[in-house]
Scaffold this active site. Structure first.
Site, PDB file in Angstrom:
ATOM      1  N   ASP A   8       3.459   4.219  -2.205  1.00  0.00           N
ATOM      2  CA  ASP A   8       2.944   3.002  -1.785  1.00  0.00           C
ATOM      3  C   ASP A   8       1.884   3.084  -0.931  1.00  0.00           C
ATOM      4  O   ASP A   8       1.965   3.591   0.479  1.00  0.00           O
ATOM      5  CB  ASP A   8       4.085   2.073  -1.079  1.00  0.00           C
ATOM      6  CG  ASP A   8       3.733   0.812  -0.464  1.00  0.00           C
ATOM      7  OD1 ASP A   8       2.612   0.346  -0.584  1.00  0.00           O
ATOM      8  OD2 ASP A   8       4.255   0.253   0.449  1.00  0.00           O
ATOM      9  N   LYS A  79      -8.138   0.125   2.734  1.00  0.00           N
ATOM     10  CA  LYS A  79      -7.571  -0.314   1.524  1.00  0.00           C
ATOM     11  C   LYS A  79      -8.255  -1.950   0.900  1.00  0.00           C
ATOM     12  O   LYS A  79      -8.500  -2.037  -0.071  1.00  0.00           O
ATOM     13  CB  LYS A  79      -6.046  -0.442   1.453  1.00  0.00           C
ATOM     14  CG  LYS A  79      -5.566  -1.187  -0.026  1.00  0.00           C
ATOM     15  CD  LYS A  79      -3.844  -1.397   0.043  1.00  0.00           C
ATOM     16  CE  LYS A  79      -3.225  -1.849  -1.208  1.00  0.00           C
ATOM     17  NZ  LYS A  79      -2.037  -1.680  -0.976  1.00  0.00           N
ATOM     18  N   ASP A 202       5.573 -10.717  -1.579  1.00  0.00           N
ATOM     19  CA  ASP A 202       5.052  -9.648  -0.826  1.00  0.00           C
ATOM     20  C   ASP A 202       3.915  -9.820  -0.048  1.00  0.00           C
ATOM     21  O   ASP A 202       2.822  -9.966  -0.142  1.00  0.00           O
ATOM     22  CB  ASP A 202       4.695  -8.601  -1.926  1.00  0.00           C
ATOM     23  CG  ASP A 202       4.120  -7.399  -1.541  1.00  0.00           C
ATOM     24  OD1 ASP A 202       4.320  -6.974  -0.330  1.00  0.00           O
ATOM     25  OD2 ASP A 202       3.871  -6.210  -2.218  1.00  0.00           O
TER      26      ASP A 202
END
Length: 652
Positions: A8, A79, A202
């Site tokens: 992850d 990211k 999420d």
């Protein structure tokens, strides 16, 4: 075949897992933690004797811990930049959040700049991946070369390819890119063995996704099918931190007459350390307010103002925090509603809502989801770890270690081609199950048209140019003919990895042209190869540096603890020979530390531990021999249980 790991790669934290003994297992990092901060920093060290300055890249906890003193060279949240163009509106938002420089790369992508060195976000992400990879290799005693890596469900083609490039630079063959909510559902389904329709909510550090899935679990096998997905690639915990930071800055400016402006480049540069301290205080308060009603924010000697040192203290209540971020939480509900509509379901059709991502620990998030859903969401999973665990399950499926499990994922955004008038023809609609293929016949729109330009886009806008251009090519050599009479057969195919292949063919001549679509503005194969070579060339140098940092930290800890040992009864009653050994070893370790002799530091640290063990054994033996022994105080061996243990070999 070696083990395929599941990773992850998060915005703020990352985790790695391996499926073994019929269940996923999270592997700890070199600090003994189950998650690793997605922080990378360029650290400079000046040699006291020579005056020479060396610089090394540090990753994870070590990088995060020095962010306050090194804000311009500490990278986080990268990211959010991966696979994005510099002129992307989201990149402009990130510039307001970041303490480091975000600059245009040579290919037009958003890159970062540290100490004059420009780097692609994939290089930074690769350093995090390599850190995770090497930590596992050290524990299992074998190389790790293959991985399944997760990405937000709403990542587009460019961002997915960039993630695969990061894996390649880190020395990993990325066998599959899997959506984060899908991975979470996979781990959940394998654990609970429960059929039904679930929603995975999420909310992580930098992104938000919601996916609707259909789980079918029985003795014959299991099928996990993604029905729909939606989300926001720039909504997460970092936005909450920014909101708190802006609130605190306003308070500081009001109370002390300062002029800190997080959105002004000059102010950010001048107050880089101040802003980093405020950000860390904001994050700390946010975390504390998930378990308590009030958090004290204390920032002594924050900066110098015209009136003297600025000492700031503020007590923030949970209600106050919730008022600051309620609109951010509310922004998660429209994607939830949209995904339900795309799946053709109502809320009453959903059996469970699973909360994933660290930000879902916030009570107000749980309450909002509960009010929307109508009942309590599931919280019997570890939100920081379940995604990596699910990725490891997918890895096990690919290796054949888990059988009779079928995973059907979807594409998050429509893929189509540009037709006359800049119209987007959506060949493969969003939420189409992959792998999938589209075939159709198109015709020319001009008389005697010699070629056709095939331009492939991803997005939901009806105006093609308003979507993300994935790639383009030209089919030449068309036979002459009137408009609408010359036909071109077009095929778009997406495989299980989400890789898109496009082919155009003239039915009459048989002439064809095909491409594997690569992200527009992404890294070329040559650039990826260069970055991989650079990472491999510096791997040994980086390992030695990490060993040095660990050895020095262990030595400092043991030397500071040495004076405490000398005050204890077990030391005072030790044989003179052992006391002498102890003193000599402390002296030798001090010398080795001052000289930064890593090998000697490791040897003397281990020797000091052995001497302390002997002292403890001697004391225990003397106590046993006594006729009326007093209750012994903690010996070094017992005391060691309450402090970090120095490894026999340095942990990089």
């Amino acid at each position: 075949m070696g083990k395929i790991v599941g990773i992850d790669l998060g915005t703020t934290k990352s985790a790695i897992a391996i499926y073994e003994n019929d269940q996923p297992k999270i592997y700890q990092n070199t600090k003994g933690k189950r998650t690793t901060p997605s922080y990378v920093a360029l650290k400079k060290t000046k040699d006291k004797k020579s005056g020479e300055v060396s610089q090394e890249w540090i990753v994870g906890e070590t990088a995060k811990n020095q962010a306050i003193v090194n804000p311009l060279s500490t990278l986080y949240g990268v990211k959010r930049l991966i696979g994005r163009r510099f002129d992307d509106p989201e990149v402009k938002k990130m510039e307001a959040l970041a303490s480091y420089k975000i600059v245009p790369g040579p290919n037009g992508d958003a890159w970062v700049e540290v100490d004059g060195q420009k780097m692609a976000p994939v290089e930074i992400s690769a350093k995090v991946l390599r850190e995770l990879k090497e930590a596992v290799e050290k524990q299992i005693g074998e190389p790790v070369t293959e991985a399944v890596i997760t990405v937000p469900a709403y990542f587009n083609d460019a961002q997915r390819k960039a993630t695969k490039d990061a894996g390649k630079i880190a020395g990993l063959d990325v066998k599959r890119i899997i959506n984060e909510p899908t991975a979470a559902a996979l781990a959940y389904g394998m654990d609970k063995q429960k059929s039904g329709k679930i929603a995975v909510y999420d909310l992580g550090g930098g992104t938000f996704d919601v996916s609707i899935l259909d789980l079918s679990m029985d003795k014959e096998g299991s099928m996990i099918r993604v029905l729909a997905t939606n989300g926001d690639t720039f909504l997460g915990g970092e936005n909450f931190d920014e909101r708190i930071s802006e609130f605190l800055i306003a308070k500081i400016n009001e109370e002390h007459g300062t002029d800190i402006d997080i959105h002004d480049k000059a102010s950010k540069a001048a107050n880089a350390t101040v802003l980093q301290r405020i950000r860390e205080a904001a994050e700390k308060a946010k975390i504390e307010l998930s378990s308590q009603d009030v958090a004290e924010i204390s920032l002594p000697f924050l900066m110098q103002s015209a009136e003297g040192p600025v000492n700031f203290t503020y007590n923030m209540s949970r209600k106050e925090l919730e008022g600051l971020v309620q609109d951010l939480i509310d922004k998660t509900l429209p994607p939830f509603q949209k995904s339900l509509a795309d799946a053709g379901l109502k809320l009453s059709d959903i059996d469970d809502v699973i909360l994933v991502g660290a930000q879902t620990r916030m009570p107000k998030v749980v309450e909002t989801v509960k009010n929307f859903y109508g009942k309590e969401p599931r919280r019997d999973v570890t939100p920081d770890e379940i995604v990596a665990m699910g990725a490891s399950v997918q890895a096990a499926i690919l290796q054949g270690n888990v059988e009779d499990v079928l995973l059907l994922d979807v594409i998050p955004l429509s893929i189509g081609i540009r037709t006359a008038g800049d119209v987007m023809f959506k060949a493969i609609p969003r939420n189409s199950t992959i792998p999938t293929e589209f075939k159709d016949t198109f015709s020319t729109n001009q008389d005697n048209q010699p070629n056709v330009d095939i331009r492939v886009y991803q997005g939901e806008r009806d105006v093609a140019s308003q979507n993300k251009l994935l790639g383009n090519f030209t089919l030449d050599g068309l036979p002459p003919g009137k408009a609408g009479t010359v036909e071109v057969e077009l095929t778009l195919a997406i495989d299980a990895d989400g890789v898109l292949n496009v082919e155009a063919k003239n039915a009459k001549t048989g002439r064809a042209q095909k491409i594997t679509v690569k992200a527009n503005g992404g890294l070329s194969e040559q650039e990826v190869a260069r970055m991989l070579k650079d990472a491999e060339a510096n791997a040994e140098k980086d390992r030695i540096f990490r060993e040095s940092v660990t050895a020095l930290a262990n030595a400092d800890f043991e030397l500071k603890d040495a004076s405490r040992h000398k005050e204890q009864d077990y030391y005072k009653q030790a044989p003179e020979e052992l006391k002498q050994q102890f003193e000599e070893t402390v002296k030798d370790l001090t010398t080795a530390r001052d000289k930064r002799d890593v090998q000697q530091i490791i040897e003397k640290t281990e020797k000091l531990k052995n001497v302390l063990t002997s002292i403890g054994e001697a004391f225990a033996g003397a106590s046993t021999a006594s006729e009326t022994p007093a209750a012994p105080e903690a010996t070094p061996a017992a005391a060691a249980e309450d402090k970090p243990k120095t490894p026999k070999a340095p942990t990089p």
